[in-house]
Design a protein around this motif. Sequence first.
Motif, PDB file in Angstrom:
ATOM      1  N   ALA A  46       4.641  -7.322   4.737  1.00  0.00           N
ATOM      2  CA  ALA A  46       4.374  -7.185   3.303  1.00  0.00           C
ATOM      3  C   ALA A  46       4.780  -5.809   2.786  1.00  0.00           C
ATOM      4  CB  ALA A  46       2.901  -7.440   3.028  1.00  0.00           C
ATOM      5  N   ARG A  64       8.449  -6.053   2.176  1.00  0.00           N
ATOM      6  CA  ARG A  64       8.740  -6.888   1.007  1.00  0.00           C
ATOM      7  C   ARG A  64       8.512  -6.106  -0.277  1.00  0.00           C
ATOM      8  NH1 ARG A  64       5.184 -12.044   1.242  1.00  0.00           N
ATOM      9  NH2 ARG A  64       6.271 -12.378  -0.750  1.00  0.00           N
ATOM     10  N   LEU A  65       7.524  -5.242  -0.253  1.00  0.00           N
ATOM     11  CA  LEU A  65       7.173  -4.484  -1.447  1.00  0.00           C
ATOM     12  C   LEU A  65       8.289  -3.534  -1.872  1.00  0.00           C
ATOM     13  CD1 LEU A  65       4.709  -4.181  -3.343  1.00  0.00           C
ATOM     14  CD2 LEU A  65       4.001  -2.237  -1.952  1.00  0.00           C
ATOM     15  N   GLY A 101      11.561  -4.028  -0.988  1.00  0.00           N
ATOM     16  CA  GLY A 101      12.833  -4.728  -1.057  1.00  0.00           C
ATOM     17  C   GLY A 101      13.618  -4.786   0.230  1.00  0.00           C
ATOM     18  N   CYS A 104      12.052 -10.375   2.255  1.00  0.00           N
ATOM     19  CA  CYS A 104      11.690 -11.288   1.172  1.00  0.00           C
ATOM     20  C   CYS A 104      11.197 -12.617   1.717  1.00  0.00           C
ATOM     21  CB  CYS A 104      12.893 -11.535   0.254  1.00  0.00           C
ATOM     22  SG  CYS A 104      14.180 -12.562   1.020  1.00  0.00           S
ATOM     23  N   HIS A 105      10.525 -13.353   0.863  1.00  0.00           N
ATOM     24  CA  HIS A 105      10.218 -14.754   1.103  1.00  0.00           C
ATOM     25  C   HIS A 105      11.124 -15.590   0.217  1.00  0.00           C
ATOM     26  CE1 HIS A 105       5.927 -14.668   3.011  1.00  0.00           C
ATOM     27  NE2 HIS A 105       6.880 -14.437   3.865  1.00  0.00           N
ATOM     28  N   THR A 121      11.784 -15.293  -3.864  1.00  0.00           N
ATOM     29  CA  THR A 121      10.598 -15.133  -4.706  1.00  0.00           C
ATOM     30  C   THR A 121      10.158 -13.680  -4.871  1.00  0.00           C
ATOM     31  OG1 THR A 121       9.179 -15.480  -2.775  1.00  0.00           O
ATOM     32  CG2 THR A 121       9.750 -17.415  -4.077  1.00  0.00           C
ATOM     33  N   ASP A 122      10.796 -12.748  -4.160  1.00  0.00           N
ATOM     34  CA  ASP A 122      10.425 -11.340  -4.269  1.00  0.00           C
ATOM     35  C   ASP A 122      11.371 -10.618  -5.217  1.00  0.00           C
ATOM     36  OD1 ASP A 122       9.688 -12.289  -1.368  1.00  0.00           O
ATOM     37  OD2 ASP A 122       8.356 -10.598  -1.817  1.00  0.00           O
ATOM     38  N   GLU A 123      10.839 -10.097  -6.325  1.00  0.00           N
ATOM     39  CA  GLU A 123      11.668  -9.450  -7.336  1.00  0.00           C
ATOM     40  C   GLU A 123      12.327  -8.175  -6.817  1.00  0.00           C
ATOM     41  OE1 GLU A 123       9.423  -8.805 -10.815  1.00  0.00           O
ATOM     42  OE2 GLU A 123       9.110 -10.936 -11.256  1.00  0.00           O
ATOM     43  N   PHE A 183      13.655  -7.659  -4.004  1.00  0.00           N
ATOM     44  CA  PHE A 183      14.757  -7.948  -3.084  1.00  0.00           C
ATOM     45  C   PHE A 183      15.972  -8.406  -3.875  1.00  0.00           C
ATOM     46  CE2 PHE A 183      17.230 -10.305   0.004  1.00  0.00           C
ATOM     47  CZ  PHE A 183      17.062  -9.574   1.176  1.00  0.00           C
TER      48      PHE A 183
END
Length: 495
Positions: A352, A355-356, A358, A361-362, A392-394, A396
Amino acid sequence: MSVLTALARVKATQEGRAQRLVSMRHTYLSERPLVVIPLRMAGETAAPLAFMIGSNPAAPTLLVAHQPRDRALRFRFLADVADQILPYIESCCATPEIITTKSGEELVSYGDAPQLIVPNGGGATFLRLLGRSTRFRQIEGPYAVPENVPLLGRWLTWFAARAEQPGSANLLSMTSVLSAHWATGQSGLEDANLAALLGWIDPPAGLSGAAAAALAEDPLHSPPAGPATDPGFDNEELKPLMDAHDAAIDDRAREVTAERLEQALRLQLEPTWRSMWRAIELLEKLPPGASVAARWGRDRADFSWFAGNLAEAPPQARRDAAVSAVRTLLKRERALEEFDAQRAFDDPWVMAEHRLVGNACHATVLEADPTRTVTGSGSRKTLRPSIRVQITDEAFVATVGEKYSCVERPKQAATVIDIDSDTVELELSGGMGRKLVPELGSVPEAGDRIGFARFSPSSGHPMPSLPPREETPWTHGGPPPEWVPNEDDAQEEWS
C-alpha cells in the motif's frame, strides 16, 4: 517517513498504543536465538564491563569484568564470553551436508545458523568494536591471550558484517526490528529505548503507551539496555564497588566485593533481559512472510561458507581493498532492493505504501486473450497472452513499453503495449509453462482483480564485472599489498 507511517504515528498518539505497520513478520526468528546484552565501561569504548547472555529465558548467564582497565582481567573475561558464544555457534554445525553446485564444486552446508539478538544498535556496534579489538590478538608471545579470544573476535566481526546486510537475521537489533513492525507515538530517537518502545507496543494494564514509556525512561525503574550505563549508577554504585574491589587486601575481601559488584550489575541487566524475551514473544505471534525462509537460507549459506573457511583464512582485514569494498557495497545495495521488494510482495500493507506513491497499482481485468502468440526470429511462435485492465490507482501512470511485475504471480512480467483512454493493454510473459497453451490459472481472467509493481522481488540487475585484485586501477590506489595481520591492527583508535 512515509505518509502511512506518519498516519500510524498520529493514530498511536490518539489511541495511546503502538500501531502495526505490517500484517506479518519480515524477520526470521530462530527457535533458539542467543540473547546478548553487553555493557561497556563509561569512557572506554571497547572496554567490556559485563554481559548477560543465554538462549534460555529462565537461565541467563552473567559475566562480569571486575576491572576492565586491567588487560589480563579483560581478556580473561572475553575468554569467558567466548565460552558462551562459541559452543552456541558450534551447535549449529551439528548436521553438515555436502551439496554440489552447478559448476560441480562440492560445498558443506549446515542445517542451521546462529542468531544473536542484542537490545539496540549500540549493542551491535559494540560487538563490532569488540571483534576488531580481539581478532588480531596473538595466543603466543609476551602479550598472549587465551586461544578462544581471537576466534571470538573473528566471529563477532562476521556477525557485525551480517548485521549490515539488508534482510539478514544473523545479528538482530531488537529496537530496529520492533520499529520496523510497529509505529509509536514518540520520536525515532525515543524508539531506540527498548523499554520505552515496548511500553508503547504492549503497555501494562491501566497505562497508556505514553505513560508506560515515561515510566520506562526512569533509570531506577528501567536501567538502560546498554551498552552504556546510567551515569547515576556509575557514580553512586559502580565506582565505589570497583574501588572497593581494587582495594581488597585479601582473597576473601576480593570475593565479597566481587559478589556485590555482580549483584549490582545483575540488577541493571535483568530488566532488559526480561524485555528482550517479551519482545521475542510479541514477534513470534506475527506470521512470517513468504520470503523470510529464503532469506534465512542465504544466511545459512554465508554461515556455512565462513565456518568452512575459518581455519585456513587469516582474520578479516581492518579495511577492505578497493575491489572487495565495491563488491560488498554492490551486494548490499542489491540486497536492500530485493528486501524492500520482497516485503511488499509478501505484505499488502507494505505494498500500500508503494501504491500511494505510484510505484504499484491494483487493476481490474476487463478482457483477456490467453492464447495470443507472437512470431519471433525463425518464424517460431511464442505464447504472449494479453489482458486489458482498468487501473484503479490514480497515482499510477502507465507508459507504453514499460514493464511491470505481477504481484500475484511474481514470476510473470507484464509489458504495456497499448493505452486507450482509461484502460491499458498488457502483454504477459513468464510463469505460464513452455507450451503454446498456458497452464491452468497462470493467466488472469476477466473480472479478476490483480496488482502490478514497477519493481521485482528478485533483482534483475547482474553484478557488474570488476577487475581482479591485482588489476586495481591507479584511481583506487592500485593493486593493494598483500595484507598480513599483526598486533598493531588491534591498537587502532576507537571511534
